[in-house]
Scaffold this active site. Structure first.
Site, short mmCIF file in Angstrom:
data_model
loop_
_atom_site.label_atom_id
_atom_site.label_comp_id
_atom_site.label_asym_id
_atom_site.label_seq_id
_atom_site.Cartn_x
_atom_site.Cartn_y
_atom_site.Cartn_z
N HIS A 141 0.82 -1.23 0.00
CA HIS A 141 0.00 0.00 0.00
C HIS A 141 0.84 1.27 0.00
CE1 HIS A 141 -3.64 -2.25 0.56
NE2 HIS A 141 -3.34 -2.68 1.76
N ASP A 178 -3.17 -10.57 -1.77
CA ASP A 178 -3.63 -9.95 -0.53
C ASP A 178 -5.10 -9.55 -0.72
OD1 ASP A 178 -2.16 -8.26 2.01
OD2 ASP A 178 -4.08 -7.45 1.30
N HIS A 180 -6.56 -7.01 0.14
CA HIS A 180 -6.68 -5.58 -0.18
C HIS A 180 -5.99 -5.29 -1.52
CE1 HIS A 180 -6.69 -5.91 4.33
NE2 HIS A 180 -7.83 -5.29 4.10
N ASP A 266 -4.54 -12.50 4.06
CA ASP A 266 -5.73 -11.97 4.74
C ASP A 266 -7.01 -12.21 3.94
OD1 ASP A 266 -4.82 -10.20 2.84
OD2 ASP A 266 -4.55 -8.51 4.21
ZN ZN Z 1 -4.08 -6.83 3.19
#
Ligand code: ZN
Length: 371
Positions: A141, A178, A180, A266
């Site tokens: 990120h 991931d 996200h 995750d």
């Molecule tokens: Zn994540």
């Protein structure tokens, strides 16, 4: 004799202090402060399971080194690097949106990025067949001028630039599983035709307005970015279909010389931050499919960099499945949660998931084509 799998890990990775938290956010007047979700525990417990299973001693340990300032500058602005260094030399502080560091985090984040560089070097030198960099803090990120989403430096971005500028690698592909969106990695390479970035993530999770299927690359980098946003609740069937119909065809079209897996764990059914249903069996199968695709163009050269994953109980079993598969070794450890997680209804591919995968498969057909 087949080459071993490399493992990067360092005690200091577990010493980075991301601050306190409450759920996935900050404490507020009605939410009691708790440990930050990005705590060392899930990663340390993955290392623990690697050791207890006997797998660790069958891997080749790769020593990390700190990434140099000029290497951080492959992606980050001097202003941001100086901010991290200054706060780290004091009591820590906020380095961006949802990103906080503690004392000494600058040096640990350098070691995290440098661990990924060391893993890439070991794979490119042929010392290992592939490698898993169990690094912390995470990176996908992080943006050029700020930390974001618990990430400090863009570990994978920096390692890819190193591979290209120092080791002469041409084309690199990133597979980000991931839960996200891999916004930082996408930002780094959005105009770069030499790097294919693929992110499979929970639709409108984090960052909420990023990761749409319509974002496919800009300018010279047109059709070298693939987003696969999946509806919350997607499980084993949806993930396998997304890989079969979008991710793997894109990888095969692009023909990268090196594949980086930004390995967030995750998307598991036990993760407190994600709303997906993956199991260790899912991660095992995704790893197998990426390896098969990488075998053709990249000679099997895969470096996995650890990203998110917040279930202290389940990250170890998902990580073990990935690393066992990379190494071609079965440790004999049984995932104690697998049967119960797989018996949940909804693992089969559902129509609304198919609709999302249809759109991604269409975008994947254009990967590698000129604008
Ligand atoms: Zn994540």
């Amino acid at each position: 004799m087949t080459k071993p799998t490399g493992l990067v890990v360092h005690e200091r990775y577990f010493w980075h202090d991301a601050g306190s938290g409450a759920g996935f956010g900050s404490a507020n007047p009605y939410a009691q402060p708790d440990r930050h979700p990005e705590s060392p525990d899930s990663k340390r417990r993955l290392l623990g399971l690697l050791e207890v299973s006997g797998l660790a001693e069958r891997l080749t340990r790769i020593a990390p080194r700190p990434a140099a300032r000029h290497e951080l500058e492959y992606f980050h602005t001097p202003r941001y690097i100086e901010l991290v260094e200054r706060l780290s030399s004091g009591t820590g502080g906020v380095i961006g949106e949802s990103a906080t560091i503690g004392p000494g985090s600058f040096e640990i984040a350098q070691l995290s990025a440098g661990g990924c560089i060391a893993a890439v070097d070991a794979v490119l030198a042929g010392r290992v067949a592939n490698a898993y960099a169990l690094v912390r803090p995470p990176g996908h990120h992080a943006e050029p001028d700020q930390g974001r989403g618990y990430c400090v430096f863009g570990n994978a971005v920096i390692a890819i630039r190193h591979a290209q500028r120092v080791r002469g690698v041409g084309r690199v592909a990133v597979v980000d599983w991931d839960v996200h969106h891999g916004n930082g990695t996408e930002t780094a390479f959005i105009e770069d035709p030499s790097v294919l970035t693929i992110s499979v993530h929970q639709d409108r999770c984090y960052p909420v307005d990023a990761g749409g299927v319509e974002v496919t690359g800009n300018g010279a980098g047109a059709h070298t970015n693939l987003n696969v946003p999946l509806p919350a609740g997607s499980g084993h069937g949806a993930y396998l279909s997304a890989f079969e119909r979008a991710v793997i065809p894109a990888l095969e079209r692009f023909r990268a010389e090196l594949v980086i897996v930004t390995s967030g764990l995750d998307a598991s059914a036990m993760d407190p931050l994600g709303r997906m249903m993956c199991t260790s069996a899912t991660y095992r199968e995704l790893t197998r499919r990426v390896m098969a695709a990488a075998a053709t163009s990249a000679g099997g050269r895969i470096v996995a960099t650890h990203e998110g994953g917040y279930s202290n109980a389940y990250v170890p079993f998902c990580g073990l499945a990935v690393i066992e598969t990379l190494a071609g070794i079965t440790s004999g450890v049984t995932d104690p949660y697998l049967d119960e997680l797989m018996q949940t209804a909804g693992h089969e591919l559902l129509p609304h998931q198919t609709a999302a995968i249809d759109a991604a498969a269409k975008a994947a057909e254009r990967v590698g084509s000129s604008a």
